[in-house]
Design a protein around this motif. Structure first.
Motif, PDB file in Angstrom:
ATOM      1  N   ASP A 183       5.309  18.688   7.944  1.00 56.43           N
ATOM      2  CA  ASP A 183       5.698  18.012   9.187  1.00 56.43           C
ATOM      3  C   ASP A 183       4.574  17.085   9.636  1.00 56.43           C
ATOM      4  N   GLU A 184       4.577  15.867   9.106  1.00 50.86           N
ATOM      5  CA  GLU A 184       3.536  14.881   9.383  1.00 50.86           C
ATOM      6  C   GLU A 184       4.031  13.867  10.416  1.00 50.86           C
ATOM      7  N   THR A 185       3.093  13.334  11.186  1.00 49.59           N
ATOM      8  CA  THR A 185       3.426  12.263  12.132  1.00 49.59           C
ATOM      9  C   THR A 185       2.561  11.023  11.940  1.00 49.59           C
ATOM     10  N   ASP A 186       1.494  11.152  11.176  1.00 49.87           N
ATOM     11  CA  ASP A 186       0.562  10.052  10.967  1.00 49.87           C
ATOM     12  C   ASP A 186       0.856   9.365   9.642  1.00 49.87           C
ATOM     13  N   PRO A 187       1.204   8.065   9.656  1.00 48.46           N
ATOM     14  CA  PRO A 187       1.460   7.363   8.393  1.00 48.46           C
ATOM     15  C   PRO A 187       0.306   7.475   7.396  1.00 48.46           C
ATOM     16  N   ALA A 188      -0.925   7.599   7.899  1.00 49.10           N
ATOM     17  CA  ALA A 188      -2.095   7.687   7.010  1.00 49.10           C
ATOM     18  C   ALA A 188      -2.067   8.943   6.143  1.00 49.10           C
ATOM     19  N   SER A 189      -1.190   9.887   6.479  1.00 51.98           N
ATOM     20  CA  SER A 189      -1.096  11.112   5.672  1.00 51.98           C
ATOM     21  C   SER A 189      -0.595  10.839   4.261  1.00 51.98           C
ATOM     22  N   ILE A 190       0.038   9.682   4.034  1.00 51.31           N
ATOM     23  CA  ILE A 190       0.498   9.359   2.675  1.00 51.31           C
ATOM     24  C   ILE A 190      -0.333   8.236   2.044  1.00 51.31           C
ATOM     25  N   GLN A 191      -1.468   7.945   2.645  1.00 49.57           N
ATOM     26  CA  GLN A 191      -2.376   6.957   2.045  1.00 49.57           C
ATOM     27  C   GLN A 191      -2.821   7.436   0.673  1.00 49.57           C
ATOM     28  N   GLY A 192      -2.667   6.572  -0.332  1.00 50.75           N
ATOM     29  CA  GLY A 192      -3.084   6.903  -1.681  1.00 50.75           C
ATOM     30  C   GLY A 192      -2.220   7.938  -2.373  1.00 50.75           C
ATOM     31  N   ARG A 193      -1.076   8.281  -1.800  1.00 52.80           N
ATOM     32  CA  ARG A 193      -0.249   9.345  -2.347  1.00 52.80           C
ATOM     33  C   ARG A 193       0.896   8.779  -3.191  1.00 52.80           C
TER      34      ARG A 193
ATOM     35  N   MET B 294      10.956  14.151   8.573  1.00 47.52           N
ATOM     36  CA  MET B 294      10.958  12.695   8.624  1.00 47.52           C
ATOM     37  C   MET B 294       9.614  12.197   9.144  1.00 47.52           C
ATOM     38  N   LEU B 295       8.893  11.492   8.296  1.00 49.68           N
ATOM     39  CA  LEU B 295       7.645  10.856   8.711  1.00 49.68           C
ATOM     40  C   LEU B 295       7.938   9.581   9.480  1.00 49.68           C
ATOM     41  N   GLN B 296       8.939   8.815   9.019  1.00 49.55           N
ATOM     42  CA  GLN B 296       9.270   7.556   9.690  1.00 49.55           C
ATOM     43  C   GLN B 296      10.716   7.174   9.422  1.00 49.55           C
TER      44      GLN B 296
ATOM     45  N   LYS C 256       1.050  -0.200   8.753  1.00 49.03           N
ATOM     46  CA  LYS C 256       0.607   1.107   9.239  1.00 49.03           C
ATOM     47  C   LYS C 256      -0.400   1.800   8.325  1.00 49.03           C
ATOM     48  N   ILE C 257      -0.456   1.405   7.048  1.00 51.99           N
ATOM     49  CA  ILE C 257      -1.364   2.049   6.089  1.00 51.99           C
ATOM     50  C   ILE C 257      -2.141   0.935   5.379  1.00 51.99           C
ATOM     51  N   PRO C 258      -3.074   0.317   6.051  1.00 47.96           N
ATOM     52  CA  PRO C 258      -3.741  -0.857   5.482  1.00 47.96           C
ATOM     53  C   PRO C 258      -4.456  -0.594   4.166  1.00 47.96           C
ATOM     54  N   ASP C 259      -4.889   0.653   3.915  1.00 52.34           N
ATOM     55  CA  ASP C 259      -5.548   0.957   2.645  1.00 52.34           C
ATOM     56  C   ASP C 259      -4.541   1.263   1.531  1.00 52.34           C
ATOM     57  N   GLY C 260      -3.265   1.288   1.873  1.00 51.58           N
ATOM     58  CA  GLY C 260      -2.215   1.369   0.870  1.00 51.58           C
ATOM     59  C   GLY C 260      -1.824   2.773   0.454  1.00 51.58           C
ATOM     60  N   VAL C 261      -0.611   2.864  -0.073  1.00 53.63           N
ATOM     61  CA  VAL C 261      -0.146   4.110  -0.674  1.00 53.63           C
ATOM     62  C   VAL C 261      -0.608   4.128  -2.123  1.00 53.63           C
ATOM     63  N   GLY C 262      -0.263   5.210  -2.827  1.00 54.59           N
ATOM     64  CA  GLY C 262      -0.670   5.323  -4.226  1.00 54.59           C
ATOM     65  C   GLY C 262       0.439   4.893  -5.168  1.00 54.59           C
ATOM     66  N   GLU C 263       0.743   5.731  -6.139  1.00 55.85           N
ATOM     67  CA  GLU C 263       1.732   5.406  -7.168  1.00 55.85           C
ATOM     68  C   GLU C 263       3.144   5.383  -6.581  1.00 55.85           C
ATOM     69  N   ILE C 264       3.913   4.399  -6.998  1.00 55.23           N
ATOM     70  CA  ILE C 264       5.335   4.312  -6.652  1.00 55.23           C
ATOM     71  C   ILE C 264       6.140   4.764  -7.869  1.00 55.23           C
ATOM     72  N   LYS C 265       6.981   5.781  -7.678  1.00 59.14           N
ATOM     73  CA  LYS C 265       7.833   6.281  -8.751  1.00 59.14           C
ATOM     74  C   LYS C 265       9.281   5.962  -8.425  1.00 59.14           C
ATOM     75  N   ILE C 266       9.957   5.256  -9.320  1.00 60.45           N
ATOM     76  CA  ILE C 266      11.373   4.940  -9.122  1.00 60.45           C
ATOM     77  C   ILE C 266      12.209   6.053  -9.750  1.00 60.45           C
ATOM     78  N   MET C 267      13.152   6.608  -8.971  1.00 57.75           N
ATOM     79  CA  MET C 267      14.038   7.635  -9.501  1.00 57.75           C
ATOM     80  C   MET C 267      15.391   7.537  -8.801  1.00 57.75           C
ATOM     81  N   PRO C 268      16.452   8.059  -9.413  1.00 61.78           N
ATOM     82  CA  PRO C 268      17.767   8.039  -8.759  1.00 61.78           C
ATOM     83  C   PRO C 268      17.680   8.668  -7.372  1.00 61.78           C
ATOM     84  N   PHE C 269      18.389   8.053  -6.404  1.00 63.93           N
ATOM     85  CA  PHE C 269      18.200   8.476  -5.015  1.00 63.93           C
ATOM     86  C   PHE C 269      18.562   9.937  -4.791  1.00 63.93           C
TER      87      PHE C 269
END
Length: 276
Positions: free
Chosen positions: A88-98, A165-167, A120-133
């Motif tokens: 249960d996260e509320t801070d977008p930075a919790s997924i920084q680099g994730r 839901m984070l966002q 909201k996450i200026p240092d960016g997220v990490g890997e993006i994985k594409i998968m069926p929704f």
């Protein structure tokens, strides 16, 4: 006439009358049921039928060959994609680099996510994985990814996976711009009689609203084992006044989304006059 759209309830509800020959003077329609990620690439590769539903995010790749129709698509308020986490996260930075699972890298959901993350996450997220929704929520639940970007009926079912839901990206977009969210677009090849096609699709939308009971069996036949209640929620959310006609707010929303995305290098540059 050949057409491709998804098996989701909003599409089957919208196009039922046209597909079933209930619209006067409309031609016989041959349907290909295809996920929007598939039609996005068909359009980009100049493949597929003359009328298709694609993501608004894919429009800049196809506007030279296809015309955006002002009806039949999905655009609205309160219908945005969600960013989900197991905790249960509320801070977008919790997924920084994730690691983030997304259903497509050429979708409105993905554009909204990248625009939100850049703000909201200026240092960016990490890997993006594409998968069926339909595999994203189980992957987040099992801890295989750190967060998931979900669409469609997942808005109504994510709690059953114990996720949080984070966002709500729709809430962010509407607060940031005051505009509705462009999700799925209907396009026709520029060589087609787009004015007639627009007329037939708008008539199909009107028929669906006037006779909702007529399309019920067709909708549920293609609803991928969705409950009747969830299917109706899906229709109520995604079939609205913008489905009948984009209007000025609709076109403004499209220009804003794709203009921002172009500025970020997420989509090719395009001539905005080609949107009409």
């Amino acid at each position: 006439m050949n057409i491709a759209f998804s098996s989701c309830p909003n599409d089957t509800f919208t196009f039922h009358a046209l597909v079933q020959g209930l619209i006067p003077d409309a031609p016989e329609v041959n349907v290909t049921y295809a996920d929007i990620d598939q039609t996005n690439y068909w359009a980009a590769n100049k493949e597929g039928p003359e009328v298709m539903k694609i993501s608004y995010a894919a429009l800049p790749w196809v506007l030279d060959d296809y015309r955006l129709l002002p009806c039949g698509g999905a655009l609205g308020r309160g219908c945005g994609p969600l960013v989900l986490t197991a905790e249960d996260e509320t801070d977008p930075a919790s997924i920084q680099g994730r690691t983030i699972a997304v259903p497509s890298d050429r979708s409105t959901a993905y554009l909204l996510f990248r625009l939100w993350a850049s703000q909201k996450i200026p240092d960016g997220v990490g890997e993006i994985k594409i998968m069926p929704f339909d595999e994203i929520m189980p992957a987040v639940q099992r801890g295989e990814v750190d967060a998931g970007l979900v669409i469609h009926e997942a808005r109504f079912t994510y709690q059953t996976y114990g996720l949080h839901m984070l966002q709500d990206l729709g809430v962010w977009w509407e607060e940031d711009t005051g505009l509705p969210i462009p999700l799925g677009a209907i396009i026709a090849k520029r060589s087609a009689d787009y004015e007639k096609i627009e007329e037939w699709i708008r008539s199909s939308v009107d028929y669906a609203w006037e006779h909702p009971e007529v399309s019920a069996d067709y909708v549920m036949e293609h609803s991928q084992e969705m409950s009747v209640e969830v299917a109706q929620q899906h229709i109520n959310l995604y079939v609205n006044e913008f489905t009948r006609d984009l209007g000025e707010d609709g076109y403004a929303a499209i220009r804003s989304l794709l203009g921002r995305a172009s500025d970020e290098g997420l989509v090719p540059s395009f001539h905005s006059e080609n949107l009409r």
